[in-house]
Design an enzyme around this catalytic site. Structure first.
Site, PDB file in Angstrom:
ATOM      1  CG  ASP A 489      -1.791   1.215   1.203  1.00 27.84           C
ATOM      2  OD1 ASP A 489      -2.476   1.597   0.291  1.00 27.84           O
ATOM      3  OD2 ASP A 489      -1.858   1.543   2.386  1.00 27.84           O
ATOM      4  CG  ASP A 696      -1.554   2.125   7.182  1.00 24.50           C
ATOM      5  OD1 ASP A 696      -2.060   1.813   5.793  1.00 24.50           O
ATOM      6  OD2 ASP A 696      -1.603   3.054   7.816  1.00 24.50           O
ATOM      7  CG  ASP A 700      -4.290  -1.604   3.074  1.00 22.48           C
ATOM      8  OD1 ASP A 700      -4.412  -1.474   1.813  1.00 22.48           O
ATOM      9  OD2 ASP A 700      -3.648  -0.890   3.819  1.00 22.48           O
TER      10      ASP A 700
END
Length: 808
Positions: A489, A696, A700
């Site tokens: 990410d 995080d 996700d």
């Protein structure tokens, strides 16, 4: 004032959509599109991935707990979904449910019972499920140690009497000697070895042959044969008796074997304590008392279990922070090395978060307790580590399958050995047959085989925790070494996930300096709670600018703030906010003009904050989400290790492209939905890749759950951490490098242990059976076989403990 959501750290769900919430990752799933569903307590649960369904099936209660489950990160208060109303502290030494402590088997987690005991499958001592109970004394270790010392005290005279009685001048009749040996050996075998016979019987009842099956057969056969020979020698054929009519006895063999196995158990239990001792020591970092400030200002010392959320606590210099919370008054430098590994103390002031167990090095401050008892970061770290230590690596399944066939094969080998000596051996045939058969049973005990994987995993998990890598399950640790594709990410993973000051620009002819614009803006923004406002204030404080008092402060939601600073009217906010107040002229009203004024081209993820002083546009402040300092080096190291790096982000294409270009990541997909992230992971699986995902945010979670290995940032959202197999406590990707190094070392260590255990048995069994007796005269007594068996277990443990010294 407004800002673009780039982090994906929050996700609001509209109710009434006909969708169901995945209880593992929190995603909303339409029943017709669910990857899996599970029936539990007459209710159907739907899941975004099979991984989530499997995790739920294994521990449904874990994901169906009432709101209030503590999150693991150490930088924020519980979310609105996880807030506990009127929640009190949970004492560290009491299970959360208030019931008796539940115990489970480290090798067979499906075995759970109230109170300590032994696993009916493998016979190993059960361990407490409640991690906070692990600080208490180990009753199994205490019991085994007591049995060992008493058995050892009785075994010594027994061994001297049987082996060197004549040499010591003890000329006893066979009947008297056998009677004394019986009196010495019986408490050793029947009391000292009683736990082994319980496990032996359990293995028969559950049809789960294990090392205690062999121990029970071996010691039981030697003791019963000796018992009959002592009291009923006439039952034995004359050829089996000596000149004096007495039959040979093996009390010393049964007793010494029992004592040596007890020694092995004591060493094993102590070693298991050592593997998690460093983690348990973390709990001891929390002080036992806290200085509670009452409403009237009086301070009282209270036990940590009496601290409740919302309490005001005083922390003095040199003391450890009692619980997680926020500083309300004062400032200090706090040593957070036990959580982050950062050796330098971190400056803390009003509004900053502090973590329970960290050391207050200088000033005094008052904090507000936010997470107490089992909610604290410290307790959650230990819980995660304990769960991982009890999890089983895929390699363990191989050892289990081998052991399931190995024990019956050993029993068959012992039977063949017995009859082989009876039929073809030299006199005394029965004595040779019994001794050799018992030796085969003892030396082949698969304890080393059973310990090979769990010990390495336990040590590795503890070592990882000290390096800021929290491993939730053994499978993630093992799989990480085989990962070939890493999906990352952007916000919060590659970048810090919060705004930083990038630049301050002033307009020509305005008569204002950059320093004055920043000072006035920060002075007004200090009264605002907006994240961009906080970033501006922090930037001014870092430059050492003393902020002024503000009067007439007013905030406009989604627009900006305004107020009077030493006679100057200051407005800080969006371009539209200033236009609505007639401040911005037509010549500078275009967005592109503002970007040009601040010195950027608009391609980056930048938020612009306009500043007007006395109704005149003075300047523009540019804020951006900065890349973490550790990110470039970590990405380059992972790339050199052969990993394929893919960036998936819900952020704008321009922002994603800029970060990807800086990191030389060629595979990028932006504006990706949470569902799309999970689909991409499954697509890569279909192509044969072993995929790890690092993220995080809540968005996700589906990808983390669907990945072969989910890696969460320790500063991220609750659901991301719950969906991941590995958590990087320090929140930077260097943890992946450390975790992969630990994974490879652990797999190598496990293979060494398994190879040693197999090789030991391949060599030991033929010697014990007497295969080499016709050629070299080699025989192995049961006592030596027991010593060798214990040595093999201790060797496996010692090899596993080497992982504690690995450099990460």
């Amino acid at each position: 004032m407004s800002s673009q959501d780039t982090g994906g750290t929050s996700l609001r769900i509209l109710q009434g959509t006909g969708k169901h919430k995945d209880p593992v990752c929190g995603m909303m799933v339409a029943p017709e599109k669910a990857a899996a569903k599970v029936e539990h307590t007459d209710k159907t649960y739907y899941f975004c991935s099979k991984n989530c369904a499997e995790r739920f099936s294994h521990e449904p209660e874990k994901f169906l707990v009432a709101p209030g489950t503590a999150r693991m990160d150490h930088g924020s208060a519980p979310s609105e979904h996880g807030a506990m109303e009127n929640a009190g502290a949970i004492p560290l030494h009491v299970p959360a449910d208030g019931q008796k402590i539940r115990y489970t088997c480290p090798m067979h987690p499906q075995i759970v019972q109230i109170g300590p005991g032994s696993c009916p499958i493998c016979g190993m001592a059960l361990e407490p499920l409640d991690v906070l109970a692990e600080v208490e004394a180990d009753p199994e270790y205490d019991s085994m140690r007591l049995r060992f010392w008493i058995s050892a005290a009785l075994s010594l005279p027994l061994l001297l009497l049987s082996m060197a009685g004549e040499s010591l001048g003890l000329h006893l009749s066979p009947a008297l000697r056998n009677g004394i040996e019986f009196l010495l050996a019986t408490p050793i075998v029947l009391w000292g070895g009683w736990p082994f016979f319980e496990r032996f019987w359990s293995s028969l009842v559950h049809r789960s042959p294990n090392m205690f099956t062999l121990i029970g057969l071996g010691t039981g056969a030697a003791y019963l044969d000796s018992l009959v020979a002592t009291f009923f020698p006439q039952i034995f054929p004359v050829s089996f008796r000596g000149m004096d009519g007495a039959a040979p006895v093996y009390f010393e063999a049964a007793a010494v074997i029992t004592t040596l196995v007890l020694l092995g158990q004591v060493l094993e239990l102590r070693a298991r304590q050592r593997t998690s001792g460093a983690i348990r020591a973390l709990l001891n970092l929390a002080p036992q008392q806290a200085h509670l400030q009452e409403a009237n200002g009086v301070e009282n010392d209270v036990g940590l279990d009496q601290v409740k959320r919302g309490d005001r606590l005083r922390v003095r210099p040199g003391e450890r922070v009692p619980v997680d919370g926020t500083i309300r008054e004062g400032a200090s430098a706090v040593d957070e090395s036990m959580v982050t590994g950062e050796p330098m103390p971190v400056e803390k002031s009003t509004g900053d978060k502090v973590t329970g167990g960290t050391l207050n090095t200088s000033g005094s401050f008052t904090m507000e307790a936010e997470r107490v008892g089992s909610e604290t970061t410290l307790a959650q770290i230990v819980k995660l580590v304990s769960e991982a230590q009890r999890s089983r690596a895929p390699l363990q399944r191989l050892a289990d399958r081998v052991a399931a066939y190995f024990v019956p094969a050993v029993v068959l080998a012992a039977v063949l050995t017995f009859f082989g000596w009876i039929l073809f051996g030299p006199e005394p045939r029965f004595a040779h047959a019994l001794v050799s058969a018992v030796s085969v049973l003892i030396i082949a005990c698969p304890c080393a085989l059973g310990l090979a994987t769990p010990m390495s995993i336990m040590v590795a998990v503890g070592r990882g925790a000290h390096a800021g890598v929290l491993i939730r399950n053994a499978e993630a640790l093992e799989t990480l070494a085989r990962v070939d594709t890493l999906i990352v990410d952007k916000t919060g993973t590659l970048t810090a996930g919060r705004p930083f000051l990038m630049n301050v620009a002033v307009f020509e002819g305005g008569g204002f300096s950059k320093e004055r614009v920043l000072w006035l803006a920060a002075s007004v923004e200090r009264s605002s709670e907006h994240p961009l406002a906080r970033a501006i204030v922090i930037a001014a404080e870092e430059k050492g600018v003393p902020l002024a008092e503000v009067s007439g402060f007013r905030a406009t939601a989604g627009g900006g703030v305004e107020g009077q600073v030493l006679g100057d009217r200051v407005l800080v906010g969006t371009l539209k906010f200033l236009q609505a107040r007639g401040v911005v002229s037509a010549t500078v009203s275009g967005q592109q003009n503002l970007y040009g004024g601040v010195g950027v081209d608009g391609a980056a993820s930048i938020s612009l904050v306009c500043v007007a002083i006395n109704d005149k546009l003075a300047g523009v402040i540019a804020l951006t989400d900065m890349m973490k300092d550790s990110t470039p080096g970590a990405i380059e190291t992972l790339r050199q290790e052969g990993l394929r790096i893919v960036m998936l982000t819900g952020d704008r294409k321009e922002s994603a492209s800029m970060i990807a270009a800086q990191l030389k990541i060629t595979e990028v997909e932006s504006e990706v939905s949470p569902e799309r992230k999970g689909e991409i992971v499954r697509k890569l699986h279909g192509e044969g890749h072993v995929v790890a995902v690092a993220g995080d945010g809540i968005n996700d979670a589906p990808a983390l759950a669907a990945a072969d290995v989910g890696i969460a940032m320790g500063t991220g959202a609750d659901v991301a951490i719950e969906s991941a197999g590995i958590t990087l406590l320090r929140g930077d990707l260097r943890g992946i490098v450390r975790a992969r190094k630990l994974s490879r070392a652990t797999i190598r260590n496990i293979k060494q242990n398994l190879a040693f255990a197999f090789l030991y048995n391949v060599i030991g069994i033929p010697i014990a059976a007497g295969v080499f007796y016709p050629f070299f005269g080699w025989l192995l007594s049961p006592m030596l076989a027991s010593a060798a068996m214990s040595f093999s277990s201790v060797s496996v443990i010692a090899n596993a403990l080497r992982l504690r010294r690995i450099s990460l």
